[in-house]
Design an enzyme around this catalytic site. Sequence first.
Site, PDB file in Angstrom:
ATOM      1  CB  CYS A 104      -1.157  -0.432   0.569  1.00  0.00           C
ATOM      2  SG  CYS A 104      -2.298   1.154   1.072  1.00  0.00           S
ATOM      3  CG  HIS A 233      -2.843  -3.507   3.476  1.00  0.00           C
ATOM      4  ND1 HIS A 233      -2.673  -2.920   4.459  1.00  0.00           N
ATOM      5  CD2 HIS A 233      -3.942  -2.579   2.290  1.00  0.00           C
ATOM      6  CE1 HIS A 233      -1.987  -1.695   4.118  1.00  0.00           C
ATOM      7  NE2 HIS A 233      -3.595  -1.508   3.737  1.00  0.00           N
ATOM      8  CD  GLU A 235      -0.303  -5.383   6.276  1.00  0.00           C
ATOM      9  OE1 GLU A 235      -1.307  -3.994   6.523  1.00  0.00           O
ATOM     10  OE2 GLU A 235      -0.533  -5.453   5.242  1.00  0.00           O
TER      11      GLU A 235
END
Length: 269
Positions: A104, A233, A235
Amino acid sequence: MAKVKTLVITGYGTNCEKESAFAATQAGSDQTDIAYFSDLVAETYSLTDYNFIIFPGGFLDGDELGAAQAAALRWRYMKTVSGISLEDELKNFLASQGIILGICNGFQLLVKLGLLPAAGGRYFERQVSLSHNDSARFEDRWVHLVCNPDSPCVFTKGLDQLYLPVRHGEGKLIAKSEQVLTELQQANLIALQYIDPQTGQPTQKYPENPNGSPLGIAGLTDPSGRILGLMPHPEAYNHPTNHPAWTRGKTTMLGTALMERGIQYLRRL
């Protein structure tokens, strides 16, 4: 001795460093540290002591001047206390066969530094940027992605499709020219694309493509395949319970699969 040493870089508005570090450790990193940008300047941490660097998401400098623009200038012109250019530190890191993941805001930083896409091997030349979403709003939703099987990207090897969250206001890829877009396609530097889950094909249709990026581009790699930047994302999907339909058993590939592939690559070196 740690085989895979990961450094997650934070500061100036980054806010996804802890989950990024957790995901890297969960994916198999032997040592994972979080360092502020100021720690690099003070030489408390050195990039060359690591072989995996993560630029996580956040809101660098509040996205003033454009997402990650001020951060790119810091990396380009600031020096450590010993007088070493941080840009040269990045060059030395890449020369040592290290890998980089930008998520991002981290992806925005990599394209503004010119580390991505580096088409034609032209590193540190800005060839693309990321601008405001076509929807003119902050997009917070889950998206379906397809991995390019012909891409040199070490992070996506052996992966087919992913389902990940996005949360950004500036994610539309803007190329310097049509020639750059052609180079991205010919060199297979488009590592990830937004797809219509019904057809499995890349799309520019909203909301499957949350920002309007041409060719459905969601992530880019460099010619070496050792750098990956993506707007979604990974994660944020580090456990089945992160999935919006986990109680119905509708979970798909975890986002940490990307980090696992990178770590597996490092272990083979």
